[in-house]
Design an enzyme around this catalytic site. Structure first.
Site, PDB file in Angstrom:
ATOM      1  CG  HIS A   1     103.769  98.183  90.831  1.00  0.00           C
ATOM      2  ND1 HIS A   1     104.882  97.810  91.559  1.00  0.00           N
ATOM      3  CD2 HIS A   1     103.350  97.052  90.227  1.00  0.00           C
ATOM      4  CE1 HIS A   1     105.111  96.515  91.399  1.00  0.00           C
ATOM      5  NE2 HIS A   1     104.177  96.042  90.587  1.00  0.00           N
TER       6      HIS A   1
ATOM      7  CD  GLU B   1     106.096  93.898 103.481  1.00  0.00           C
ATOM      8  OE1 GLU B   1     107.299  93.622 103.320  1.00  0.00           O
ATOM      9  OE2 GLU B   1     105.700  95.030 103.878  1.00  0.00           O
TER      10      GLU B   1
END
Length: 468
Positions: free
Chosen positions: A245, A340
């Site tokens: 990440h 998202e």
């Protein structure tokens, strides 16, 4: 600042990427196929890459996307709206299987599972180049040659339209190429004709761990290309030991600013900082090309805040692009269920990890609710995930039907995901190239209006979509 009332349970993220090159796909028919309905297995990598080396297919890989040279006039509406204001699509969504978290309903109609649509334009797919090990970023030089990064090795190549690959560019700094790290995005400076500057993101090895860095340097072209006068203009802080990440997409704006997308490092120590303005984790940041801070950034006058921050509360942003109004859009990898699409605005909080629509890969809950006071809702979300990476908002003339559409690379979905948007809402979704069974890492609009893709594989390819 509100955090979860329940303990955060971080799923173990271990994922491996096959060393075997992908089989050569059959030529695309030009007619997109319907999604099989079952999200591609993530090889247990729940992590962002869902299937490749990344640990979290939920964190689908990093993204996306740089704003490519415009091949035509912007859409008539100047944004992401469909130029044809005809009737809204209707009918069932793209087949995708049941949601992972059915107990969380969407906050508004159309926030997920938009009606499936099908392009009427026939197109062809040309394999421009191959033999690139897990390519990640692509950017065009003024002569239409391409800069292409090779994630795990830290190598940068110049690739011609005929598929010829240069010797690796020398002079780049070392990278931490483990897992989701390595050499990531690349962009050509807006003043390249005079400065010859290129910019790139990479996982920087550091004392005590690693972190995303942004560097720039002068590109010296020739038989043995090189970069000179390397400057690191931004470092994600604090330093943390994690191979997950990092985010890493770069987007230049017409006013000369540079957006950089960041992840929250996945592990609990980083995740809990995603909404904390004293940390870069889980943020979009905005800097000047020399790394200095624009004085109109939202947290410039906030004590102890990182002044580069633009927006907070993100998970792992691997896709980013500007629309026809020069507004930033992003797609971030979610956990299991909960990728998202967002349009991050200055000073706003997008909620991770306090709110969201997914769960841990173990099936354990993360959120008490998908909504929260003072936190923004995503424009759209996917459950199950597509594992997004790479993004462009089409503005060219080769595909009039696609003007204003958002294109996102799907790693777990093994598709090029097309979103029709009107009035900043998704009204239709299509999964293209499903028959190729290839993970799409990057999506870029070329100078002539074609779409260029990178496939994520040990034998990674540069693909080009043009009308038939």
């Amino acid at each position: 600042m509100r955090f979860l009332s329940m303990p955060l349970i971080v799923a173990a993220l271990l994922v491996g990427c096959s060393d075997d090159p992908d089989p050569t796909p059959t030529p695309d028919s030009g007619t997109p196929q319907q999604d099989s309905g079952t999200p591609q297995p993530d090889a247990g990598n729940p992590p962002e890459d869902a299937g490749t080396q990344e640990p979290d297919a939920g964190n689908p890989p990093e993204d996306g996307g740089t704003q490519e040279p415009d091949a035509g006039n912007p859409p008539e509406d100047g944004g992401t709206q469909e130029p044809d204001a005809g009737p809204l699509p209707s009918g069932p969504p793209v087949p995708q299987g049941p949601p992972n978290v059915p107990e969380f309903p969407p906050a508004f109609p159309g926030q997920t599972r938009a009606p499936a649509v099908q392009s009427q334009t026939q197109f062809q797919v040309t394999e421009v180049a191959s033999g690139i090990r897990n390519p990640w970023g692509l950017a065009f030089l003024p002569d239409q040659r391409m800069l292409v990064t090779e994630k795990p090795t830290g190598r940068l190549f110049i690739v011609t339209q005929q598929g010829e690959k240069s010797a690796a560019v020398t002079g780049l700094p070392a990278v931490d190429g483990r897992n989701q790290g390595g050499l990531l995005d690349v962009e050509v400076g807006p003043d390249y004709a005079e400065s010859r500057l290129i910019y790139w993101t990479y996982s920087e090895p550091r004392q005590g761990g690693n972190g995303l860095a942004v560097a720039r340097a002068k590109l010296v072209d020739g038989a043995q290309p090189a970069v000179e006068n390397v400057q690191v203009i931004f470092r994600m802080m604090p330093t943390l030991e994690s191979t997950l990440h990092s985010g890493g997409r770069l987007v230049f704006t017409p006013d000369g600013k540079l957006f950089v997308t960041l992840g929250e490092r996945s592990i609990l120590e980083g995740r809990k900082q995603a909404r904390d303005v004293k940390s870069h984790f889980g943020k979009v940041v905005r800097i000047n090309p020399d790394g200095s801070v624009p004085q109109d950034n939202p947290y410039v006058n906030t004590p102890e805040a990182k002044p580069e921050i633009w927006s907070v509360g993100h998970r792992n942003i691997l896709s980013a692009a500007l629309d026809g109004q020069n507004r930033l859009w992003i797609v971030e990898m979610g956990p299991q269920g909960g990728d998202e699409l967002n349009r991050p605005e200055a000073g706003k909080d997008y909620g991770w990890p306090t709110i969201g629509y997914g769960e841990e890969y173990s099936g354990a809950p993360i959120h008490d609710s998908p909504v929260g006071e003072g936190m923004e809702q995503p424009v759209y979300y996917w459950d199950p995930v597509i594992a997004p990476s790479g993004m462009t908002i089409y503005s060219g003339t080769l595909f009039p039907e696609w003007r204003g559409n958002i294109f996102v690379g799907g790693l777990a979905a093994q598709a090029l995901v097309r979103l029709m948007v009107r009035n900043d809402r998704v009204i239709g979704e299509e999964h293209l190239l499903k028959n190729r069974n290839e993970r799409i890492r990057e999506v870029v609009q070329g100078p002539e209006g074609a779409l260029y893709l990178l496939t994520d594989a040990t034998n990674g390819k540069v693909l080009k979509l043009t009308p038939r």
